[in-house]
Write a protein that holds these residues in place. Structure first.
Motif, PDB file in Angstrom:
ATOM      1  N   THR A 391      31.159  43.557  44.637  1.00 18.36           N
ATOM      2  CA  THR A 391      31.741  44.561  45.534  1.00 18.36           C
ATOM      3  C   THR A 391      32.766  43.952  46.483  1.00 18.36           C
ATOM      4  OG1 THR A 391      29.877  44.194  47.012  1.00 18.36           O
ATOM      5  CG2 THR A 391      29.713  46.079  45.517  1.00 18.36           C
ATOM      6  N   ALA A 392      32.917  42.620  46.450  1.00 22.19           N
ATOM      7  CA  ALA A 392      33.787  41.949  47.427  1.00 22.19           C
ATOM      8  C   ALA A 392      35.267  42.040  47.054  1.00 22.19           C
ATOM      9  CB  ALA A 392      33.375  40.480  47.554  1.00 22.19           C
ATOM     10  N   TYR A 396      42.786  44.164  41.367  1.00 23.69           N
ATOM     11  CA  TYR A 396      44.098  44.038  42.024  1.00 23.69           C
ATOM     12  C   TYR A 396      44.134  42.810  42.928  1.00 23.69           C
ATOM     13  CZ  TYR A 396      44.295  48.641  40.073  1.00 23.69           C
ATOM     14  OH  TYR A 396      44.256  49.679  39.182  1.00 23.69           O
ATOM     15  N   ASP A 397      42.994  42.522  43.573  1.00 22.55           N
ATOM     16  CA  ASP A 397      42.903  41.311  44.402  1.00 22.55           C
ATOM     17  C   ASP A 397      43.106  40.067  43.540  1.00 22.55           C
ATOM     18  OD1 ASP A 397      42.303  42.831  46.652  1.00 22.55           O
ATOM     19  OD2 ASP A 397      40.145  42.727  46.314  1.00 22.55           O
ATOM     20  N   VAL A 398      42.469  40.056  42.376  1.00 23.73           N
ATOM     21  CA  VAL A 398      42.573  38.887  41.486  1.00 23.73           C
ATOM     22  C   VAL A 398      44.033  38.691  41.052  1.00 23.73           C
ATOM     23  CG1 VAL A 398      41.813  37.859  39.304  1.00 23.73           C
ATOM     24  CG2 VAL A 398      40.215  39.243  40.648  1.00 23.73           C
ATOM     25  N   SER A 399      44.674  39.800  40.681  1.00 25.97           N
ATOM     26  CA  SER A 399      46.067  39.722  40.224  1.00 25.97           C
ATOM     27  C   SER A 399      46.972  39.167  41.327  1.00 25.97           C
ATOM     28  CB  SER A 399      46.536  41.115  39.797  1.00 25.97           C
ATOM     29  OG  SER A 399      47.881  41.084  39.406  1.00 25.97           O
ATOM     30  N   LYS A 445      39.065  29.733  38.930  1.00 21.81           N
ATOM     31  CA  LYS A 445      37.799  29.194  39.448  1.00 21.81           C
ATOM     32  C   LYS A 445      37.920  28.847  40.921  1.00 21.81           C
ATOM     33  CE  LYS A 445      35.790  27.087  35.327  1.00 21.81           C
ATOM     34  NZ  LYS A 445      35.782  25.859  34.520  1.00 21.81           N
ATOM     35  N   ARG A 446      39.050  28.269  41.300  1.00 19.37           N
ATOM     36  CA  ARG A 446      39.265  27.871  42.687  1.00 19.37           C
ATOM     37  C   ARG A 446      39.312  29.095  43.610  1.00 19.37           C
ATOM     38  NH1 ARG A 446      42.879  23.453  42.104  1.00 19.37           N
ATOM     39  NH2 ARG A 446      44.345  25.004  41.331  1.00 19.37           N
ATOM     40  N   LEU A 447      39.840  30.195  43.080  1.00 14.24           N
ATOM     41  CA  LEU A 447      39.986  31.405  43.905  1.00 14.24           C
ATOM     42  C   LEU A 447      38.674  32.154  44.101  1.00 14.24           C
ATOM     43  CD1 LEU A 447      43.184  33.088  42.446  1.00 14.24           C
ATOM     44  CD2 LEU A 447      42.889  32.111  44.725  1.00 14.24           C
ATOM     45  N   LEU A 448      37.781  32.026  43.134  1.00 13.79           N
ATOM     46  CA  LEU A 448      36.616  32.906  43.121  1.00 13.79           C
ATOM     47  C   LEU A 448      35.764  32.848  44.387  1.00 13.79           C
ATOM     48  CD1 LEU A 448      35.293  33.164  39.465  1.00 13.79           C
ATOM     49  CD2 LEU A 448      36.166  34.985  40.929  1.00 13.79           C
ATOM     50  N   PRO A 449      35.449  31.637  44.918  1.00 13.48           N
ATOM     51  CA  PRO A 449      34.641  31.619  46.142  1.00 13.48           C
ATOM     52  C   PRO A 449      35.312  32.399  47.275  1.00 13.48           C
ATOM     53  CG  PRO A 449      34.796  29.412  45.200  1.00 13.48           C
ATOM     54  CD  PRO A 449      35.720  30.284  44.408  1.00 13.48           C
ATOM     55  N   GLU A 450      36.641  32.263  47.394  1.00 12.21           N
ATOM     56  CA  GLU A 450      37.354  33.002  48.447  1.00 12.21           C
ATOM     57  C   GLU A 450      37.275  34.508  48.193  1.00 12.21           C
ATOM     58  OE1 GLU A 450      41.405  31.642  49.104  1.00 12.21           O
ATOM     59  OE2 GLU A 450      40.745  29.601  48.615  1.00 12.21           O
ATOM     60  N   LEU A 451      37.418  34.898  46.938  1.00  5.71           N
ATOM     61  CA  LEU A 451      37.356  36.324  46.616  1.00  5.71           C
ATOM     62  C   LEU A 451      35.960  36.875  46.920  1.00  5.71           C
ATOM     63  CD1 LEU A 451      39.408  36.272  43.300  1.00  5.71           C
ATOM     64  CD2 LEU A 451      40.023  37.565  45.337  1.00  5.71           C
ATOM     65  N   HIS A 452      34.939  36.096  46.556  1.00 11.53           N
ATOM     66  CA  HIS A 452      33.567  36.554  46.813  1.00 11.53           C
ATOM     67  C   HIS A 452      33.271  36.619  48.311  1.00 11.53           C
ATOM     68  CE1 HIS A 452      31.703  37.195  42.935  1.00 11.53           C
ATOM     69  NE2 HIS A 452      32.324  36.126  42.474  1.00 11.53           N
ATOM     70  N   ALA A 453      34.017  35.844  49.125  1.00 11.79           N
ATOM     71  CA  ALA A 453      33.778  35.834  50.574  1.00 11.79           C
ATOM     72  C   ALA A 453      34.481  37.002  51.279  1.00 11.79           C
ATOM     73  CB  ALA A 453      34.242  34.503  51.166  1.00 11.79           C
ATOM     74  N   PRO A 455      35.246  40.661  52.665  1.00 12.28           N
ATOM     75  CA  PRO A 455      34.326  41.731  53.073  1.00 12.28           C
ATOM     76  C   PRO A 455      34.346  42.903  52.087  1.00 12.28           C
ATOM     77  CG  PRO A 455      36.268  41.701  54.497  1.00 12.28           C
ATOM     78  CD  PRO A 455      36.372  40.495  53.598  1.00 12.28           C
ATOM     79  N   GLY A 456      35.385  43.015  51.336  1.00 12.19           N
ATOM     80  CA  GLY A 456      35.518  44.099  50.350  1.00 12.19           C
ATOM     81  C   GLY A 456      36.903  43.989  49.730  1.00 12.19           C
ATOM     82  N   PRO A 457      37.211  44.820  48.755  1.00 13.25           N
ATOM     83  CA  PRO A 457      38.541  44.765  48.125  1.00 13.25           C
ATOM     84  C   PRO A 457      39.651  44.938  49.153  1.00 13.25           C
ATOM     85  CG  PRO A 457      37.081  46.163  46.844  1.00 13.25           C
ATOM     86  CD  PRO A 457      36.342  45.831  48.107  1.00 13.25           C
TER      87      PRO A 457
END
Ligand SMILES: *Cc1c(COP(=O)(O)O)cnc(C)c1O
Length: 469
Positions: A391-392, A396-399, A445-453, A455-457
């Motif tokens: 849910t984080a 579009y955030d990933v792109s 992989k490097r981005l994922l921890p930041e994306l998971h942190a 608060p939401g999309p």
């Protein structure tokens, strides 16, 4: 000149480095050239080059563009033969008979590759891309339908013909229907089926159907549409209701992939119902943008009244095209790759792209944040989405975050009836190596921890990144 006019005028002028511009007499520039209108006089070629070159630096790096299907790298000898052919106009068959001959050889090669019953009788042409090829193929379907004795009168009295296809068709088919006044009939997506359903397509057909389009493969997820099953469903329709509906295969990408990697898949002229096929020479055909192909099973599939005849060395040369003039270099380059690679060469190139795609899809799946829709094992293309429990962030955030590193990975939402689904898509092409794929993976992989942190999309859903096609 009042102050306001002056500043507007300055804004409309290119900003010029002193080494290139007025301070350099060799540039021949009295003032910085205007941006949007012709200047009074010329400037030096080197200055013009530098100004344009600098502005073009802001374009993305084509090799990192994982959104496009279109060729972004060719080998030096291919580029050389293109440069040598840049002044050739495809329509001047009389002046450039050998370029015309190479076009005919390409048509014969494709007819043979796609199992035309008698390749020497298949008809076809080069185009500027698949879009033009699809317009031509659609026109042929429409004209064939209108010329049938049972339709001629009804058509003349205003009955509207229709074309049946999956909602996942490329935009060129919407254009075709709009420009040529044909009613589009779309089979929607349902559940986990993201392309045409053969039975649903047959159900939409009636006596006014000019044809059904099947896609090899879909731009939305890289999947092949089931051409064989579609033809079987249309056979049953004919038995049931008497409608004899031809199929056009839009092989923009897959027309140059399936023959090499999936030779047993019978999607082409081996299906008697397939009347015509198009491909983009500038996609998996491996040529830079500007070339497509349309091939008809036989002369019957292409009404002769659509073909124009130009004078060719005192003889007769049939042409079927929307354009008159168009560049010959891409056609020459297509023949170069046919000659240079042969079947094994094309197979090796496409297999390398498929290996990269399937590897990348597996690795992304293993990251545990994404759900794969496809695996890159049909077209070397796959689509994936963020797992429901995440849910984080959204696709579009990933792109956007990948764009920071230069990677262009499009995010977009699906059409009816899966508007709820938004995906990322990766197109693996010749030149996108295993090493580059692993670099992309590292960045993700490097981005994922930041994306998971998060608060939401951060980016609202349904805001397509605009660069998928
Ligand atoms: C790319 C594509 C087209 C349009 O082709 P162009 O060569 O870009 O004009 C049409 N259909 C499909 C399935 C495509 O992938």
């Amino acid at each position: 000149m009042n102050h306001q006019r002056k500043t507007r005028d300055e804004k409309d002028r290119l900003s010029v480095n002193p080494l290139v511009g007025e301070a350099n007499p060799a540039a021949g520039m009295e003032a910085a050239p205007p941006r949007n209108r012709l200047d009074a006089g010329p400037i030096a070629a080197s200055a013009a080059y530098q100004l344009i070159h600098d502005e073009l630096m802001l374009d993305g790096n084509a090799r990192l563009n994982l959104a496009t299907f279109v060729t972004t790298s060719m080998e030096p000898f291919a580029e050389r033969i293109m440069t040598e052919s840049q002044d050739k106009n495809m329509i001047d068959k009389d002046e450039y008979p050998m370029t015309a001959e190479l076009e005919q050889r390409c048509v014969a090669i494709l007819a043979d590759l796609w199992h035309a019953p008698d390749p020497s009788h298949a008809v076809g042409c080069s185009t500027t891309g698949s879009s033009e090829a699809c317009m031509l193929a659609g026109m042929a379907l429409k004209r064939r339908w209108a010329r049938r004795p049972e339709n001629a009168e009804r058509y003349a009295s205003g009955v509207r013909p229709n074309l049946v296809m999956g909602i996942n068709v490329q935009v060129c088919w919407e254009k075709f229907c709009n420009y040529w006044e044909v009613e589009p009939r779309y089979v929607p997506m349902e559940g986990d089926r993201f392309h045409l359903d053969p039975e649903a397509a047959a159900e939409l057909c009636d006596e006014n159907t000019i044809g059904v389009v099947a896609i090899m493969g879909s731009t939305f997820d890289g999947s092949y549409e089931p051409v064989g099953e579609l033809c079987a469903a249309l056979d049953r329709l004919q038995e049931r209701a008497g409608h004899d509906v031809p199929v056009h295969v839009d092989g923009a990408s897959g027309g140059m992939v399936a023959p090499f990697l999936d030779p047993d898949l019978e999607w082409d002229f081996r299906q008697p119902r397939v009347a015509s096929i198009n491909t983009s020479g500038h996609k998996y055909g491996l040529v830079y943008p500007g070339v497509g192909w349309a091939i008809w099973r036989d002369r019957e599939a292409l009404p002769d009244e659509l073909v124009f005849h130009v004078n060719y060395l005192g003889g007769d040369m049939p042409t079927f095209a929307l354009n008159f003039s168009r560049p010959g270099a891409e056609v020459v380059a297509q023949y170069y790759y046919f000659l240079r690679l042969g079947r094994d060469g094309y197979r090796a190139v496409q297999q390398a792209s498929r290996d990269v795609a399937t590897h990348l899809a597996r690795e992304i799946s293993a990251l545990d944040s994404f759900r794969m829709l496809t695996w890159g094992d049909e077209l070397p293309v796959f689509a994936f989405t963020v797992k429901d429990e995440v849910t984080a962030f959204n696709v579009y955030d990933v792109s956007r975050r990948l764009r920071e590193r230069g990677w262009q990975v499009p995010a977009y939402s699906f059409p009816a009836n899966r508007e709820d689904l938004s995906v990322l898509r990766v197109v693996c092409r010749n030149g996108f190596s295993m090493d580059l794929a692993d670099l992309l993976l590292q960045d993700l992989k490097r981005l994922l921890p930041e994306l998971h942190a998060q608060p939401g999309p951060l980016h609202p859903a349904m805001t397509s990144t605009g660069f998928h096609h």
